[in-house]
Structures are given as structure tokens and as C-alpha cells.
Scaffold this motif. Structure first.
Motif, PDB file in Angstrom:
ATOM      1  N   ASN A   5     -30.705  54.673  18.547  1.00 44.24           N
ATOM      2  CA  ASN A   5     -29.557  54.655  19.441  1.00 44.24           C
ATOM      3  C   ASN A   5     -28.594  53.522  19.115  1.00 44.24           C
ATOM      4  O   ASN A   5     -27.642  53.287  19.857  1.00 44.24           O
ATOM      5  CB  ASN A   5     -30.006  54.531  20.895  1.00 44.24           C
ATOM      6  N   TRP A  92     -21.014  61.872  17.615  1.00 48.65           N
ATOM      7  CA  TRP A  92     -20.393  61.852  18.942  1.00 48.65           C
ATOM      8  C   TRP A  92     -19.415  63.005  19.086  1.00 48.65           C
ATOM      9  O   TRP A  92     -18.461  63.135  18.311  1.00 48.65           O
ATOM     10  CB  TRP A  92     -19.646  60.541  19.154  1.00 48.65           C
ATOM     11  N   CYS A 164     -17.808  57.898  24.146  1.00 48.56           N
ATOM     12  CA  CYS A 164     -18.816  58.118  23.099  1.00 48.56           C
ATOM     13  C   CYS A 164     -20.141  57.463  23.478  1.00 48.56           C
ATOM     14  O   CYS A 164     -21.217  58.040  23.281  1.00 48.56           O
ATOM     15  CB  CYS A 164     -18.316  57.568  21.764  1.00 48.56           C
ATOM     16  N   LEU A 165     -20.066  56.259  24.051  1.00 44.59           N
ATOM     17  CA  LEU A 165     -21.282  55.554  24.434  1.00 44.59           C
ATOM     18  C   LEU A 165     -21.989  56.248  25.596  1.00 44.59           C
ATOM     19  O   LEU A 165     -23.195  56.085  25.776  1.00 44.59           O
ATOM     20  CB  LEU A 165     -20.955  54.116  24.833  1.00 44.59           C
ATOM     21  N   ASP A 170     -25.738  55.138  23.805  1.00 49.58           N
ATOM     22  CA  ASP A 170     -25.869  54.389  22.557  1.00 49.58           C
ATOM     23  C   ASP A 170     -25.444  52.931  22.724  1.00 49.58           C
ATOM     24  O   ASP A 170     -24.579  52.600  23.538  1.00 49.58           O
ATOM     25  CB  ASP A 170     -25.005  55.013  21.459  1.00 49.58           C
ATOM     26  N   LYS A 171     -26.038  52.081  21.915  1.00 55.41           N
ATOM     27  CA  LYS A 171     -25.616  50.690  21.787  1.00 55.41           C
ATOM     28  C   LYS A 171     -24.899  50.551  20.449  1.00 55.41           C
ATOM     29  O   LYS A 171     -25.379  51.052  19.424  1.00 55.41           O
ATOM     30  CB  LYS A 171     -26.814  49.744  21.833  1.00 55.41           C
ATOM     31  N   VAL A 172     -23.751  49.881  20.459  1.00 54.57           N
ATOM     32  CA  VAL A 172     -22.915  49.802  19.263  1.00 54.57           C
ATOM     33  C   VAL A 172     -22.755  48.356  18.828  1.00 54.57           C
ATOM     34  O   VAL A 172     -22.514  47.460  19.642  1.00 54.57           O
ATOM     35  CB  VAL A 172     -21.530  50.435  19.529  1.00 54.57           C
ATOM     36  N   GLU A 186     -22.777  48.226  25.193  1.00 54.67           N
ATOM     37  CA  GLU A 186     -23.483  49.390  25.721  1.00 54.67           C
ATOM     38  C   GLU A 186     -23.171  49.533  27.204  1.00 54.67           C
ATOM     39  O   GLU A 186     -22.809  48.560  27.885  1.00 54.67           O
ATOM     40  CB  GLU A 186     -24.991  49.260  25.513  1.00 54.67           C
TER      41      GLU A 186
END
Length: 223
Positions: A5, A92, A164-165, A170-172, A186
Motif C-alpha cells: 500500500n 488508481w 487517489c489515496l 494508500d500511503k504515499v 495518508e
């Protein structure tokens, strides 16, 4: 949060020469295969992402369309199984190209109406489009200030879309060239949490809680 993720987002659009040659070549191969509709190669490269460093939302370094594999699938009218395969690998559905189009928008434009349902975004993290847009603007302000301090001259930034998150939580990781660090972001309990730091500056860490209404510094001086 599991490693699958975690997404690296090379949103500061510095020239190709500023990146590792292997990364640039890997992204070129992925972009070329997606553009050609070679989905076997695309999915194989993504399955081997741990070695290649590739992710399902990657675009060609210095490319102007900002097409990821899912945009190309929508453009070409790829089989539904390919679209599902890309999403399963982390693509995404809410990701916009440089013209602001999501894959579902491209599918409609190209009359690939059989893909509209499978390309329509759904969200595991409940959030309104208005709140997501406001939080994205606030994160963009933080990133732009970091870029201004780290890089001389003007540079374009492809900012994160918070929707998108929200698709999978997800963690970016958003690295900032010249900063030797960047931002980790996140969604958590309706807020966007963003940590920034530089790996070479002690005490550089800052943690922010971002809502649609405000950006709050909640920790300072760690790392």
C-alpha cells in the motif's frame, strides 16, 4: 499498513537527467509496453516491481500526457481483465492525466463504453470530492514551499489527488529532489496526515494534520 500500500510519487518534474538511469529506462519500458497494448509485458513488469522499482501509477519521466498504464488501457479499450489486473496491482482509478482526465473519462471519449463500469472509482475511505480537493490544495501548498526552498528556479509539480489515496487507503512517499527527503501522506479518520523531513538535517521532521478547513502542525523537530 502493508508495503504493497506504499506508493512512491515522483511528482516534482525535474529533467530526465536528474534521475537514476535505470529508473528512467524502466519507466520508458513500462510506458512503451502500455502504449503498444502489450499487457502481458505491462503486468509482468508490475509483478516484478520489487526489482524494477515500477508501480502501477508510474508515467514516463518527462512525459507530457502523464498517462499511466490505466490511462493507456482506457485509451486503447483493453480487455476488462487487463483493467482489473492493473487495479489489483495498485492503479488508481481517480488518477488524472495532464488534461485532468481520469481513465473513465478517456474511455467515454474513446467510446469504450464497456469499460465505464470497471473504471468508475470506488473508495474504501469515505470522503467527499470537495473535502478531498481542499485537502489536496493544502498539501500542495506545503509541497510547493518545500520545492521552492530545495530547488533553484521554476519547476512543475504534479500534485497528489487525495481521492487517489481514498481508493484503498494508500500511503504515499513524495520525495523532493534537493531536499534529501520529502513528504509521507495518508488519510486517517477523515484527515490527511503528512510528515515531512530531510534525511540529512537533524530535527527537520514536521507532522501535519490536514482537513478541508485548515492545516495544523502537530509535531516539529523529530528525525
Amino acid at each position: 499498513m502493508s508495503a504493497e500500500n506504499e506508493v512512491e510519487w515522483l511528482g516534482v518534474l525535474v529533467p530526465r537527467s536528474a534521475y537514476n538511469r535505470g529508473l528512467v529506462e524502466a519507466r520508458d519500458r513500462l510506458a512503451d509496453a502500455a502504449k503498444a497494448g502489450d499487457w502481458h509485458a505491462v503486468l509482468g513488469m508490475l509483478d516484478d516491481g520489487g526489482k524494477s522499482g515500477l508501480g502501477a501509477n508510474d508515467w514516463r519521466v518527462s512525459g507530457t500526457s502523464w498517462f499511466g498504464p490505466l490511462h493507456q488501457a482506457a485509451w486503447l479499450g483493453a480487455p476488462e481483465a487487463v483493467v482489473r489486473g492493473l487495479v489489483e496491482r495498485g492503479a488508481w482509478l481517480s488518477l488524472r492525466d495532464s488534461s485532468g482526465r481520469r481513465p473513465v473519462d478517456i474511455a467515454r471519449e474513446r467510446d469504450h463504453l464497456d469499460l465505464v463500469d470497471v473504471l468508475t472509482p470506488t473508495y474504501d475511505v469515505p470522503i467527499s470530492e470537495e473535502s478531498a480537493a481542499a485537502m489536496a490544495r493544502r498539501l500542495a501548498d506545503l509541497v510547493q514551499e518545500a520545492v521552492r526552498q530545495a530547488i533553484e528556479g521554476s519547476v512543475e509539480v504534479r500534485h497528489l489527488d487525495v481521492l487517489c489515496l481514498a481508493e484503498r487507503g494508500d500511503k504515499v512517499w513524495f520525495p523532493i529532489p534537493g531536499m534529501y527527503g520529502g513528504f509521507a501522506a495518508e488519510l486517517f479518520r477523515g484527515r490527511l496526515h503528512a510528515d515531512s523531513w530531510s534525511r540529512v538535517v537533524g530535527g527537520s521532521g514536521r507532522a501535519y494534520a490536514i482537513t478541508a478547513e485548515r492545516t495544523t502542525l502537530i509535531d516539529d523537530g523529530f528525525v
